[in-house]
Design a protein around this motif. Structure first.
Motif, short mmCIF file in Angstrom:
data_model
loop_
_atom_site.label_atom_id
_atom_site.label_comp_id
_atom_site.label_asym_id
_atom_site.label_seq_id
_atom_site.Cartn_x
_atom_site.Cartn_y
_atom_site.Cartn_z
N ASP A 216 0.85 -1.20 0.00
CA ASP A 216 0.00 0.00 0.00
C ASP A 216 0.88 1.24 0.00
N SER A 217 0.35 2.32 -0.56
CA SER A 217 1.11 3.56 -0.57
C SER A 217 0.18 4.74 -0.43
N ARG A 218 0.60 5.71 0.36
CA ARG A 218 -0.17 6.93 0.51
C ARG A 218 0.51 8.08 -0.22
N ALA A 384 -4.08 -0.78 10.28
CA ALA A 384 -3.06 0.26 10.17
C ALA A 384 -2.52 0.35 8.75
N PHE A 385 -1.96 1.51 8.45
CA PHE A 385 -1.31 1.69 7.15
C PHE A 385 0.09 1.10 7.22
N VAL A 386 0.37 0.10 6.37
CA VAL A 386 1.68 -0.54 6.36
C VAL A 386 2.24 -0.40 4.95
N SER A 387 3.41 0.22 4.82
CA SER A 387 3.92 0.49 3.48
C SER A 387 4.96 -0.52 3.03
N THR A 388 5.08 -1.63 3.76
CA THR A 388 6.05 -2.65 3.36
C THR A 388 5.34 -3.99 3.25
N LEU B 39 -3.72 11.07 10.00
CA LEU B 39 -3.34 9.79 9.38
C LEU B 39 -2.72 9.90 7.98
N SER B 43 1.07 8.90 7.37
CA SER B 43 1.34 7.77 6.48
C SER B 43 2.36 8.15 5.42
N ILE B 44 2.19 9.34 4.86
CA ILE B 44 3.14 9.78 3.83
C ILE B 44 4.52 9.94 4.45
N GLU B 47 6.07 6.55 5.02
CA GLU B 47 6.53 5.92 3.79
C GLU B 47 7.84 6.54 3.32
N ALA B 58 9.85 1.23 7.74
CA ALA B 58 8.81 2.26 7.69
C ALA B 58 7.87 2.08 8.88
N PRO B 59 7.52 3.17 9.57
CA PRO B 59 6.57 3.07 10.67
C PRO B 59 5.20 2.59 10.19
N VAL B 60 4.44 2.01 11.10
CA VAL B 60 3.09 1.53 10.78
C VAL B 60 2.10 2.50 11.40
N VAL B 61 1.14 2.97 10.60
CA VAL B 61 0.26 4.04 11.06
C VAL B 61 -1.18 3.55 11.16
N GLY B 62 -1.71 3.55 12.38
CA GLY B 62 -3.10 3.15 12.58
C GLY B 62 -3.99 4.36 12.77
N SER B 63 -5.29 4.10 12.80
CA SER B 63 -6.26 5.19 12.94
C SER B 63 -6.91 5.08 14.32
#
Lengths: 449, 345
Positions: A216-218, A384-388, B39, B43-44, B47, B58-63
């Motif tokens: 995933d990517s933001r 959660a957002f995970v980019s890896t 968020l 997230s950006i 990344e 890369a850190p993991v970002v939750g809501s």
């Protein structure tokens, strides 16, 4: 004065009259039956058509096909370090990181811009505009390509580079092209250039693997993919398979073949049936309380997700296995016992092998159910957002259904609506193939008595 | 490489399932949770951080909203608790206390920039020129009319003020789990409420309580606990609805939404920086000082996030809609991080 004859005629008339009514009732019933089936089918059709029509195009993305020159004048880095004799691995790692950071400092955007300027030398003064045509992740893609193969220095390579998400939306017409400038996401110049490049071969709609293999990517929405979520789901499914299937089969065999029939086993049986009906979110709460808060397991890890889903799958597989064991005729057991086999031998040499197709079907359907489950995962931090892409079940990751939920909530609606539908297609394809496997196994190994 | 990793992973999966009870597994990446407004920015940044530093993950970002993030943040110290809480408002004294009670004492506050709050409606509907008092009058439970407090009689906007469109009142606002709601309460409702002399008479908490009582007749106020996309979906279903969004969300959906002016000012990155646009708020994240040095890259991430290249003008976060700090503020935040300045002590 009534004769038997006229009485008969009267009766016949009554039957004839009611016959018409009964036929009408049957017709009505059949008609409603057909109607109900058609209605259900049409909902399925509407669902598939809407998902496919929105999701399939998302597999094709606006992509630049460009000759990229790895210009030594821009990429001014030393050759990649090699381990010196006698150097500790940690020291070498440090030097290698330093080299990688140095490569990261290279102005990769400039190389991207140059590849477009090579086609249109008149755009030399509009580098910023050119840069905004590419999705921002492509500079890292170039860097990683170079780190993997430093020999690229000085070479020209034909590459496919993803365009920015808003460029993709514009080319595709997902945003109304007639809207005034104030309502457009892109500046007029960017739109004009995108159209100009699209008119030539430089920018095309190409099948993109980014959606399937990237995490995933933001920061670079156009390169956002399902790769990370897919691996997360795979790890979870493996945990479920290795944990819940052996446990469930063992429990089912004991309860079905060995356990005495008494109040305690009745209670257990009732509870297993009830557990199968417990809403999945409850398992999520349990998982958060036990695995995360009490056992201090990591947040967002597929291992924890797998454990929670295993709890959820256990009763389903137990019930399916017991049904499969019950279907094996008692004559098999009696024959084995009669020939002097022990109870354990009877079960493991004769009953279980014959019940295997049913057990497998139950296990696959249970696992497929777990694959599509979202609610319990949200509670253990898997949203959660995970980019890896996770390298193991202890590394943080998302899961396929959760990824759908996350993309559905992305603020870049025009782009992610298609992406979300595409993700649904991938998930559905996985579920359908698992169910197909279950059906095939059943057909292949089924024994009729 | 990836394949080797995966097969190793399988082996680990099998091993790990056997030893379920292994306590507190070490963690080598940063875990973040909290405000859904922050968020996208976090997230950006996460990344880019992973892409820039090969030695850190890369850190993991939750809501989970500002409140939810704070609760997780204040759960204690250890690998199963989060390292950073995102917040669209400053931490409350009560939250700091609960953090201290759980042993989280070194809380470092990092301001990352600002965000505007906008009132958006569908593009195909009339334009609104709102003032805080209009908004309050539209959704308060009781409003003063001819010097008396009466149950809110307004059904359409033009009944409140002739200049507003003749359109049914439906306001879709974030629920109280969102930090955005707090800013909405403070900068719109209370400000609007105070313009009425009957309400201005009241003092302190009594005023606050009276101002924040919302009407409950069906459909006029819709509270959304989920994300802004849910608010957007409401607007698509109810043509007359006005939604409360973050400015950055609006900027990603220019084709569907238009925003109301507040006191005659249109929200843009410029008017929020200059302070002309009244409804804006700072965005923060909070770093757990106890985890610095334990979780690799934590302090580096904080510095990276507030660096000019990441969150300054023309940076990736600026492009995503973050309103940057001024240079002075940025220098101060960076020195706070460097000196590990903790809040509440």
């Amino acid at each position: 004065m009534t004769t038997p004859n006229s009485k008969n005629a009267e009766r016949l008339a009554r039957v004839a009259a009611s016959l018409k009514k009964r036929h009408a009732a049957e017709k009505r019933f059949r008609f409603f039956g057909v109607l109900a089936s058609l209605l259900a089918l049409s909902f399925v059709a509407i669902f598939f058509v809407s998902i496919l029509s929105r999701g399939l195009p998302a597999f094709w993305q606006a992509t630049f096909n460009l000759d990229v020159y790895f210009d030594p004048a821009i990429i001014e880095v030393e050759p990649r370090p090699v381990p010196n004799p006698g150097e500790s691995p940690a020291d070498f790692q440090q030097r290698d990181y330093a080299w990688q950071s140095q490569v990261g400092m290279v102005n990769w955007n400039r190389i991207l811009e140059n590849s477009l300027i090579a086609l249109r030398p008149d755009l030399e003064d509009e580098r910023r505009t050119l840069r905004s045509l590419f999705t921002s992740g492509e500079r890292f893609a170039l860097r990683d390509r170079f780190i993997e193969n430093p020999d690229l220095l000085g070479q020209t390579v034909r590459l496919k580079l993803l365009a920015d998400a808003n460029v993709d939306v514009w080319i595709r017409g997902n945003i109304d092209r007639d809207l005034p400038d104030a309502q457009q996401q892109l500046s007029p110049r960017v739109r004009e250039l995108a159209d100009a490049f699209f008119a030539t071969d430089a920018l095309q709609m190409n099948f993109s693997t980014a959606l399937l293999v990237n995490p995933d990517s933001r920061s670079s929405p156009a390169s956002a993919g399902l790769g990370g979520a897919f691996m997360g789901s795979v790890y979870m499914i493996l945990v479920v398979l290795f944990l819940s299937v052996p446990l469930a089969v063992a429990a089912a065999i004991y309860l079905e073949e060995f356990a005495p029939r008494n109040a305690i086993t009745d209670l257990i049986e009732v509870n297993i049936n009830n557990l199968a009906a417990v809403p999945s979110i409850v398992f999520g709460l349990l998982g958060a309380a036990v695995f995360i808060n009490y056992l201090k397991m990591p947040l967002s890890a597929p291992l924890v997700g797998g454990l929670v889903l295993s709890l959820m799958t256990l009763p389903t597989v137990i019930i399916a296995t017991r049904a499969a064991l019950k279907a094996v005729p008692p004559s098999i057991r009696q024959a084995a016992l009669g020939l002097g086999a022990s109870k354990v031998q009877t079960v493991f040499h004769h009953v279980l092998p014959l019940a295997i197709p049913g057990v497998l079907t139950g296990a696959i359907i249970g696992v497929a159910q777990a694959l599509g489950e979202t609610a319990p995962l949200l509670l253990i931090g898997m949203s959660a957002f995970v980019s890896t892409i996770p390298g193991g079940p202890l590394e943080q990751s998302a899961a396929l259904p959760v990824q759908i939920y996350l993309w559905q909530g992305n603020e870049l609606r025009n782009f992610f609506e298609g992406r979300t539908a595409a993700a649904i297609i991938v998930l559905l394809a996985l579920m359908l193939s698992m169910n197909a496997l279950a059906i095939w196994l059943r057909k292949r190994f089924e024994t009729r008595w | 490489m990836r394949i080797i990793n995966s097969t190793l992973g399988l082996a680990v999966a099998a091993a790990a399932t056997l030893s379920v009870a292994t306590p507190s597994l070490a963690r080598d990446n940063i875990q973040i949770a909290g405000s859904s407004t922050v968020l996208p920015f976090a997230s950006i940044a996460a990344e880019e951080f992973g892409n820039t530093f090969p030695q850190f993950k890369a850190p993991v970002v939750g809501s989970g909203g500002t409140g939810g993030g704070m609760r997780q943040f204040c759960q204690g110290i250890g690998a199963s608790t989060i390292d950073i809480a995102n917040a669209s408002r400053a931490m409350k004294p009560a939250e700091i206390e609960s953090c201290h009670a759980a042993g989280v004492e070194k809380i470092i506050e990092v301001k990352i920039g600002y965000d505007g709050i906008v009132f958006a409606s569908r593009r195909d509907k009339a334009e609104f020129k709102l003032e805080p008092k209009h908004v309050w009058a539209a959704i308060a439970r009781q409003v003063p009319i001819d010097g008396k407090m009466v149950d809110n009689p307004y059904g359409r906007w033009n009944q409140i003020d002739k200049s507003l469109p003749n359109q049914q009142i439906t306001l879709v606002i974030p629920a109280s789990n969102h930090g955005t709601r707090e800013v909405f309460d403070e900068k719109v409702l209370i400000e609007g409420c105070k313009t009425f002399k009957e309400m201005a008479k009241l003092e302190g908490d009594a005023q606050k309580e009276a101002c924040l009582k919302l009407r409950q007749d069906s459909g006029t106020v819709v509270e959304i606990a989920g994300d802004y996309t849910e608010t957007l979906a409401r607007l698509q279903a109810q043509a007359d609805a006005i939604g409360v969004f973050g400015l950055s969300f609006y900027e990603s959906n220019l084709d569907r939404l238009q925003i109301a002016t507040i006191d005659g000012v249109t929200a843009t990155q410029e008017t929020v920086i200059s302070g002309e646009y009244p409804v804006s708020r700072p965005l923060f994240f909070y770093v757990k000082g106890e985890h610095i040095g334990v979780i690799p890259g934590l302090i580096e991430f904080a510095q990276f996030f507030v660096s000019d290249a990441v969150s300054g003008v023309d940076s990736p976060l600026f492009e995503a809609g973050l309103i940057p700090l001024s240079d002075d503020e940025r220098a101060k935040v960076l020195s706070n991080i460097k000196n590990r300045k903790v809040v509440g002590k």
